[in-house]
Design an enzyme around this catalytic site. Structure first.
Site, PDB file in Angstrom:
ATOM      1  N   LYS A   1       1.650   3.032   2.163  1.00 30.41           N
ATOM      2  CA  LYS A   1       3.046   2.746   1.867  1.00 30.41           C
ATOM      3  C   LYS A   1       3.652   1.716   2.820  1.00 30.41           C
ATOM      4  O   LYS A   1       4.462   0.882   2.426  1.00 30.41           O
ATOM      5  CB  LYS A   1       3.859   4.042   1.899  1.00 30.41           C
ATOM      6  CG  LYS A   1       3.564   4.985   0.736  1.00 30.41           C
ATOM      7  CD  LYS A   1       4.424   6.228   0.813  1.00 30.41           C
ATOM      8  CE  LYS A   1       4.291   7.073  -0.449  1.00 30.41           C
ATOM      9  NZ  LYS A   1       2.929   7.556  -0.661  1.00 30.41           N
TER      10      LYS A   1
ATOM     11  N   GLU B   1      12.040   6.656   6.233  1.00 30.41           N
ATOM     12  CA  GLU B   1      12.945   5.927   5.345  1.00 30.41           C
ATOM     13  C   GLU B   1      14.323   6.568   5.364  1.00 30.41           C
ATOM     14  O   GLU B   1      14.454   7.777   5.585  1.00 30.41           O
ATOM     15  CB  GLU B   1      12.440   5.969   3.896  1.00 30.41           C
ATOM     16  CG  GLU B   1      11.290   5.068   3.600  1.00 30.41           C
ATOM     17  CD  GLU B   1      10.920   5.113   2.129  1.00 30.41           C
ATOM     18  OE1 GLU B   1      10.178   4.227   1.710  1.00 30.41           O
ATOM     19  OE2 GLU B   1      11.363   6.026   1.415  1.00 30.41           O
TER      20      GLU B   1
ATOM     21  N   HIS C   1       9.719  17.423  -5.162  1.00 31.39           N
ATOM     22  CA  HIS C   1       9.160  16.070  -5.291  1.00 31.39           C
ATOM     23  C   HIS C   1       8.111  15.949  -6.395  1.00 31.39           C
ATOM     24  O   HIS C   1       7.452  14.922  -6.508  1.00 31.39           O
ATOM     25  CB  HIS C   1       8.571  15.585  -3.962  1.00 31.39           C
ATOM     26  CG  HIS C   1       9.535  15.607  -2.824  1.00 31.39           C
ATOM     27  ND1 HIS C   1      10.646  14.799  -2.781  1.00 31.39           N
ATOM     28  CD2 HIS C   1       9.569  16.361  -1.696  1.00 31.39           C
ATOM     29  CE1 HIS C   1      11.316  15.046  -1.670  1.00 31.39           C
ATOM     30  NE2 HIS C   1      10.693  15.984  -1.001  1.00 31.39           N
TER      31      HIS C   1
ATOM     32  N   ARG D   1      -2.756   3.081 -11.095  1.00 31.41           N
ATOM     33  CA  ARG D   1      -3.496   3.874 -12.085  1.00 31.41           C
ATOM     34  C   ARG D   1      -2.577   4.145 -13.268  1.00 31.41           C
ATOM     35  O   ARG D   1      -1.399   3.778 -13.254  1.00 31.41           O
ATOM     36  CB  ARG D   1      -3.928   5.215 -11.478  1.00 31.41           C
ATOM     37  CG  ARG D   1      -2.758   5.988 -10.864  1.00 31.41           C
ATOM     38  CD  ARG D   1      -3.127   7.376 -10.443  1.00 31.41           C
ATOM     39  NE  ARG D   1      -2.144   8.005  -9.587  1.00 31.41           N
ATOM     40  CZ  ARG D   1      -1.007   8.549  -9.975  1.00 31.41           C
ATOM     41  NH1 ARG D   1      -0.690   8.523 -11.253  1.00 31.41           N
ATOM     42  NH2 ARG D   1      -0.179   9.115  -9.128  1.00 31.41           N
TER      43      ARG D   1
END
Length: 629
Positions: free
Chosen positions: A116, A200, A235, A297
């Site tokens: 990430k 973040e 999540h 994907r």
């Protein structure tokens, strides 16, 4: 075109790929573990090869075994599906080095987007907007906390190699940071073999917007519009839809253009998804939508994109992998109507979404909408894999039509004895705020109490069970010879003034049945059990005196039993420890999820039969707590 295809996956996605491959006259080869010997994807494929023991780490995650199977079966190509090895660059390289076609992006693209922090740097360089945060290599806890302090709470700690909600923690205050960091790193290391994290800024009213992109080996890249995946629990996506509610054309154009730019930045070939996080506090605006990550994907939720565009994305994958150009140009793609997908899980919302395993003795899904599943009636749900058992996909001319079709189908789900989240999904989709398009990632947590159905039957279900008893010879001697009686599809409308005694769990009632009863639902009988399916739930009734009883939680003597087969991943107490009610004692991992057993009351750990790393069966006594003085 590829002529033979090994599918390096299982369950619903393997069946989905087989469906398209069969239409294209491509020979399919399935792989299976011990637990999947009789699985639907094995039965549907042209050929199947055994690759190992039931745990995924001994079968579906072992690339060498899959390559041996591919060579033995004469496969020309390998499709990884999603999950497992689908985003493993080393596996992709091994497939290509073996002379096989890899149905997916290049290893370089997978690597570029796999971490990430590196992906966000790359997107910054490409001019794609990214969320504020810390992506540094210095992973010292003090440095990470200092960065979080500077960003300002709340912040999100995310595993660099993460995905699927794993290795992610929200931190509301500086005092929580150290514990959350430790927990996040431990989960990241266990799930991905890498405990590196990034920080973040946490968006207070976030929406999860993603764009389907597709590239080919001729330099073409297109988008197939956006999806909204904001309805999530822990999540994990629950209900997805396309297009996104409240997305105007200008914002759509900006977000989709950014997604194409992101794909071009890594020379992307194949199916991919660019995920964005949007601050929806002022509606969807292009200047408040930021790149989050790329999934290299096919996505679980790809059917909603197929439904609104009329395209088969698996076919696109196979054509692109064969060297063909994209089947459509950007100007040939458009949005037609609205689509929604609900993920049906084998879990019990009334028991904190505890996964449910066992044989599907009764399994009826979908009337008039698309159903993607990897199981049939009579199959077993094992503890070794993800608990998703089906995807229900509705399409309508408008969003309201799609919602109506989805809710109706969810309320008609009939599954027994495995528990499902159908009623929970139906309540979420029927919620007035959801219908109005007022969605964000906090939607489910904020309404959880109202969305989780009561495990006890409502009055109408008691009445229906009683009427079904009167309409049959339920409980009589013939039941043993015919376990599933001719009540399937029964609708209540009994005759006058009868009384029936019934038991559900630990409660017994005498029900007066009147001739004017009009109740919706389906009833059927199995042995000494009368089943009623209503609004997505299954309720089991017995006549008083029949065998069986209520299932319990922690025993009254303080014994904590394993609720399912699983692996002990953490033991947080020792024999003789003083513990407080609610204190976490043992953590199990099953079906890719963690489940904690907590002290039922204040007391002392009298017995401890759990060891980290041990495999345990359902019902194993792991801890016994005695009340303290």
């Amino acid at each position: 075109m590829i002529r033979s295809l090994l599918i390096a996956n299982r369950g619903e996605i393997a069946c989905r790929i087989i469906r398209t491959a069969r239409r294209l006259d491509i020979r399919t080869i399935a792989v299976f573990s011990d637990a999947d010997r009789q699985a639907l994807h094995v039965r549907e494929a042209d050929e199947a090869v055994h690759i190992g023991a039931s745990p995924a780490r001994e079968s579906y995650l072992v690339g060498e075994k899959i390559l041996v199977a591919a060579k033995a079966a004469g496969a020309a190509a390998v499709h990884p599906g999603y999950g497992f090895l689908s985003e493993n660059a080393e596996f992709a390289e091994a497939v290509m080095e073996a002379g096989l076609v890899w149905v997916g992006p290049s290893p370089a693209s997978i690597r570029a987007m796999g971490l990430k922090d590196a992906a966000k740097r790359l997107m910054d360089e490409a001019g794609v907007p990214t969320t504020p945060g810390y992506l540094g290599d210095d992973q010292a806890p003090d440095r990470l906390k200092a960065e979080a302090d500077a960003i300002g709470y709340p912040v999100l700690i995310k595993a660099v190699a993460g995905g699927g909600g794993k290795g992610m923690r929200k931190v509301n205050a500086a005092s929580e940071f150290a514990d959350m960091l430790t927990s996040c790193k431990r989960e990241a290391a266990a799930s991905f073999g890498d405990d590196k994290v990034l920080i973040e800024k946490y968006i207070e009213r976030p929406r999860h917007i993603e764009v389907q992109v597709f590239g080919d080996s001729h330099g073409n890249v297109v988008h197939l519009f956006e999806r909204d995946c904001s309805l999530q629990r822990r999540h994990q996506k629950v209900i997805e839809e396309a297009p996104a509610p409240g997305m105007d054309e200008a914002t759509r154009a900006a977000v989709c253009e950014a997604a194409v730019k992101a794909a071009r930045a890594v020379d992307y070939v194949g199916a991919g998804t660019i995920e964005f996080i949007a601050d929806a506090s002022q509606g969807l605006r292009a200047d408040r939508i930021w790149f989050m990550e790329m999934n290299t994907r096919l996505q679980v939720e790809h059917p909603v994109t197929e439904e609104i565009t009329g395209q088969d994305l698996v076919e696109w994958q196979l054509r692109v992998a064969s060297g063909e150009p994209l089947p459509k140009r950007q100007e040939e793609l458009s949005i037609d109507g609205w689509a929604m997908e609900a993920r049906l899980y084998a879990e019990d919302p009334a028991q904190e979404f505890l996964p449910s395993t066992g044989r599907l003795d009764h399994f009826v899904l979908g009337r008039g909408i698309r159903v993607d599943t990897g199981v049939e009636e009579g199959d077993r749900i094992s503890p070794y894999y993800d608990p998703m058992i089906a995807k229900l996909i509705a399409h309508g001319r408008t969003r309201d039509e799609a919602i109506e079709a989805l809710v109706e189908t969810l309320e008609q789900v009939e599954v027994w004895p495995v528990k499902t989240n159908a009623a929970f999904l139906a309540r979420a989709a029927a919620d007035a705020d959801f219908r109005a398009g007022e969605v964000d990632t906090a939607f489910i947590p904020a309404r959880l109490d109202s969305l989780v159905p009561d495990s006890m039957p409502p009055e109408g279900v008691w009445n229906m069970a009683a009427e079904a008893v009167l309409a049959s010879d339920f409980g009589g001697p013939s039941d043993a010879a015919d376990p599933w009686r001719a009540l399937q599809g029964f609708r209540a409308n009994a005759e006058a003034d009868w009384r029936v005694a019934l038991r559900h769990g630990g409660e017994t009632r005498t029900i007066a049945v009147s001739e004017d009863a009009e109740l919706a639902g389906v009833a059927t009988a199995s042995g000494d059990t009368m089943l009623v399916f209503a609004e997505g739930q299954a309720f089991a009734f017995k006549l008083p005196g029949a065998g069986g009883g209520a299932a319990g939680g922690a025993a009254s003597d303080g014994s904590l039993l394993s609720p399912m087969p699983g692996r002990v991943i953490a033991v947080d107490a020792r024999q003789g420890d003083k513990v407080m009610k609610g204190q976490k004692l043992v953590t199990l991992e099953a079906m890719k999820m963690e489940h904690s057993l907590v002290a039922p009351f204040d007391g002392i750990v009298a017995e401890l039969n759990a060891a980290e790393g041990a495999q345990v069966t359902e019902g194993t006594m792991l801890v016994r707590v005695e009340k303290g003085e």
